[in-house]
Design a protein around this motif. Structure first.
Motif, mmCIF file in Angstrom:
data_model
loop_
_atom_site.group_PDB
_atom_site.id
_atom_site.type_symbol
_atom_site.label_atom_id
_atom_site.label_comp_id
_atom_site.label_asym_id
_atom_site.label_seq_id
_atom_site.Cartn_x
_atom_site.Cartn_y
_atom_site.Cartn_z
ATOM 1 N N GLU A 268 29.246 36.438 41.732
ATOM 2 C CA GLU A 268 28.739 35.458 40.778
ATOM 3 C C GLU A 268 27.674 36.049 39.869
ATOM 4 O OE1 GLU A 268 29.309 32.077 39.735
ATOM 5 O OE2 GLU A 268 31.190 32.908 40.459
ATOM 6 N N VAL A 269 27.096 37.168 40.293
ATOM 7 C CA VAL A 269 26.085 37.832 39.477
ATOM 8 C C VAL A 269 26.712 38.964 38.669
ATOM 9 C CG1 VAL A 269 23.916 39.136 39.510
ATOM 10 C CG2 VAL A 269 24.261 37.223 41.096
ATOM 11 N N THR A 270 27.513 39.820 39.321
ATOM 12 C CA THR A 270 28.149 40.911 38.569
ATOM 13 C C THR A 270 29.235 40.382 37.649
ATOM 14 O OG1 THR A 270 29.789 41.350 40.303
ATOM 15 C CG2 THR A 270 27.712 42.582 40.406
ATOM 16 N N GLY A 271 29.944 39.339 38.080
ATOM 17 C CA GLY A 271 30.967 38.739 37.237
ATOM 18 C C GLY A 271 32.215 39.579 37.057
ATOM 19 N N LEU A 272 32.441 40.562 37.916
ATOM 20 C CA LEU A 272 33.583 41.449 37.734
ATOM 21 C C LEU A 272 34.913 40.721 37.970
ATOM 22 C CD1 LEU A 272 32.348 44.709 39.515
ATOM 23 C CD2 LEU A 272 32.582 44.318 37.048
ATOM 24 N N ALA A 273 35.873 40.978 37.102
ATOM 25 C CA ALA A 273 37.240 40.542 37.338
ATOM 26 C C ALA A 273 37.828 41.400 38.458
ATOM 27 C CB ALA A 273 38.061 40.695 36.066
ATOM 28 N N ARG A 274 38.973 40.966 38.985
ATOM 29 C CA ARG A 274 39.571 41.752 40.071
ATOM 30 C C ARG A 274 40.065 43.115 39.577
ATOM 31 N NH1 ARG A 274 42.197 41.398 45.169
ATOM 32 N NH2 ARG A 274 42.466 43.586 45.733
ATOM 33 N N TRP A 275 40.585 43.156 38.342
ATOM 34 C CA TRP A 275 41.200 44.396 37.867
ATOM 35 C C TRP A 275 40.583 44.863 36.554
ATOM 36 C CZ3 TRP A 275 44.366 46.466 41.398
ATOM 37 C CH2 TRP A 275 44.934 45.599 42.349
ATOM 38 N N GLY A 276 40.340 46.165 36.440
ATOM 39 C CA GLY A 276 39.999 46.811 35.187
ATOM 40 C C GLY A 276 41.110 47.779 34.844
ATOM 41 N N LEU A 277 40.958 48.512 33.741
ATOM 42 C CA LEU A 277 41.959 49.490 33.334
ATOM 43 C C LEU A 277 41.328 50.878 33.223
ATOM 44 C CD1 LEU A 277 43.993 47.505 30.633
ATOM 45 C CD2 LEU A 277 44.928 48.515 32.725
ATOM 46 N N VAL A 278 42.128 51.889 33.485
ATOM 47 C CA VAL A 278 41.684 53.269 33.322
ATOM 48 C C VAL A 278 42.822 54.056 32.688
ATOM 49 C CG1 VAL A 278 42.352 53.884 35.703
ATOM 50 C CG2 VAL A 278 40.710 55.323 34.456
ATOM 51 N N TYR A 279 42.484 54.847 31.661
ATOM 52 C CA TYR A 279 43.465 55.716 31.016
ATOM 53 C C TYR A 279 43.237 57.142 31.498
ATOM 54 C CZ TYR A 279 46.441 57.944 27.578
ATOM 55 O OH TYR A 279 47.445 58.673 26.984
ATOM 56 N N VAL A 280 44.291 57.736 32.041
ATOM 57 C CA VAL A 280 44.208 59.103 32.576
ATOM 58 C C VAL A 280 45.155 59.994 31.776
ATOM 59 C CG1 VAL A 280 44.411 60.568 34.613
ATOM 60 C CG2 VAL A 280 43.695 58.183 34.869
ATOM 61 N N PRO A 281 44.634 60.856 30.907
ATOM 62 C CA PRO A 281 45.507 61.733 30.122
ATOM 63 C C PRO A 281 46.424 62.569 31.014
ATOM 64 C CG PRO A 281 43.245 61.851 29.331
ATOM 65 C CD PRO A 281 43.209 61.074 30.610
ATOM 66 N N THR A 282 47.541 62.953 30.461
ATOM 67 C CA THR A 282 48.503 63.747 31.215
ATOM 68 C C THR A 282 47.854 64.998 31.783
ATOM 69 O OG1 THR A 282 50.235 62.942 29.731
ATOM 70 C CG2 THR A 282 50.743 64.892 31.078
ATOM 71 N N SER A 283 46.980 65.622 30.995
ATOM 72 C CA SER A 283 46.343 66.868 31.443
ATOM 73 C C SER A 283 45.322 66.645 32.549
ATOM 74 C CB SER A 283 45.654 67.556 30.260
ATOM 75 O OG SER A 283 44.622 66.728 29.734
#
Length: 415
Positions: A268-283
């Motif tokens: 209730e304080v951090t307010g984080l959603a369950r999921w975030g996104l991360v982009y990982v380059p092929t390299s």
């Protein structure tokens, strides 16, 4: 900032125009599982990143300023697309107007009992802001061990942007952020771009549908085609102008949902959603063994509207630059939470609404993101598959919400 209803509705317009980006070569973004679903996941399992930088727009830019200052020992640069100075929202300045206490600004440094500051005084009335007072605050926090030693800021590189038609961050507001950093950094390491006629938005290159600085309500769109590559210019400045040109198209296969539950703390304080996104380059994938850099991108207010977070992440070109320059991009996400309008709109805590230490290293949101950064090499990730079906359903689901928002807007206008 509060996220106005009309802004949500015209996010809906953007969603309606959002093309289906899935194709056989590019991969597809699968919708994240619901909180109560028992889905399989795996560890990202990549080497720990080398250099770390941060960025964001609006509330996300304010938070990026906080994060850069508080963690200056490890954060080497920041991309600030319309952001106010460090801890400015709760600092009283000699020429401030005082108002009765209210939940939007519950803490005021230097106010008499029963009084507080006007909401958004640093953005709406930048002339009152005295950056030397904010410099003193940062120095005092540093000497108390509440943030990293401010001497580390001397080696940071900071990019700032404000569109000339920005009606949310008033004239002079972002200039004060530049002036704050200029108290600590050499002038050559601070770049302020303020001559592009965009609204309150990321300026993008190319032939996107979103016009640059159009009339209201198009002025409210959070990314606008201004024939200027704001994300690219920011990354080039942060990394010293040595980056390779961006990829023609970032691969959707490299965009992965990661589980934010390990970082909740008091949700209730951090307010984080369950999921975030991360982009990982092929390299940077686990098989390569390459040590890559990390850029953390903070969204602004209002991205609790279904589909808008995915829209932002895929429309911005941070991922295209990341693909050719070995940069992992982390996109934390907030949910609607708490009791204030800002919290419920999914804004980052830049107003002290959970206490006066919100801009220090151990404040709940600051700590949560720091832990994400520290553990990024082993994030719990879920989901990419081939084929268009699931991705199409995600976009269609978002478009249903968009139609609903537009209908509600029309009803509101006619009532």
């Amino acid at each position: 900032m509060a996220f106005p209803f009309a802004h949500c509705a015209f996010f809906g317009m953007a969603l309606l125009a959002w093309p289906l980006k899935a194709d056989s070569d590019n991969g597809t973004l699968v919708p994240p599982p619901a909180d109560d679903e028992n889905k399989s996941w795996e560890l990202l399992s990549i080497p720990s990143p080398s250099r770390i930088s941060v960025g964001g727009m609006s509330s996300g830019a304010d938070f990026a300023v906080q994060f850069q200052v508080a963690f200056s020992e490890t954060v080497m640069g920041a991309a600030i697309f319309a952001g106010q100075p460090y801890r400015c929202a709760i600092q009283r300045f000699p020429n401030d107007t005082l108002v009765p206490l209210n939940p939007e600004v519950p803490v005021c440094e230097g106010c008499p009992a029963g009084k507080t500051l006007e909401y958004d005084h640093c953005k709406n009335n930048a002339s009152v802001v005295e950056v030397r007072l904010l410099k003193t605050v940062a120095q005092n926090y540093s000497s108390q061990g509440l943030i990293d030693n401010v001497a580390n800021l001397e080696r940071a590189r900071v990019y700032l942007y404000r569109g000339t038609k920005d009606t949310i961050y008033g004239q002079g507001s972002v200039a004060k952020t530049r002036d704050f950093f200029a108290e600590f950094l050499p002038a050559s390491q601070v770049l302020f771009k303020n001559d592009i006629p965009s609204g309150h938005a990321y300026p993008l290159p190319g032939s996107q549908l979103w016009p640059c600085g159009g009339e209201w309500p198009l002025l409210l769109l959070p990314f606008q085609n201004c024939e200027y590559d704001g994300p690219g210019a920011a990354l080039q400045h942060i990394y010293g102008g040595v980056l390779m040109p961006p990829a023609e198209k970032a691969s959707m296969r490299n965009l992965k949902w990661f589980d934010q539950k390990p970082f909740y703390g008091d949700r209730e304080v951090t307010g984080l959603a369950r999921w975030g996104l991360v982009y990982v380059p092929t390299s940077c994938e686990s098989a390569s063994g390459r040590v890559c850099d990390l850029f953390v991108s903070f969204h602004g207010c209002g991205f609790t509207v279904p589909g808008t977070f995915e829209l932002l992440v895929t429309e911005l070109n941070f991922n295209a630059w990341a693909e050719t320059n070995h940069i992992i991009v982390l996109y934390p996400k907030l949910a609607s939470h708490g009791s204030t309008k800002q919290q419920q709109d999914g804004c980052w805590n830049v107003y002290g609404q959970t206490g006066d230490t919100y801009a220090t290293r151990d404040a709940p949101q600051m700590l949560a993101v720091r832990q994400m950064v520290q553990q990024v090499s082993n994030l719990k990730i879920w989901g990419l598959v081939d084929g268009e079906g699931l991705y199409s359903m995600t976009v269609r689901h978002a478009r249903c919400h968009a139609y609903l928002m537009l209908i509600l807007l029309i009803v509101r206008i006619m009532s």
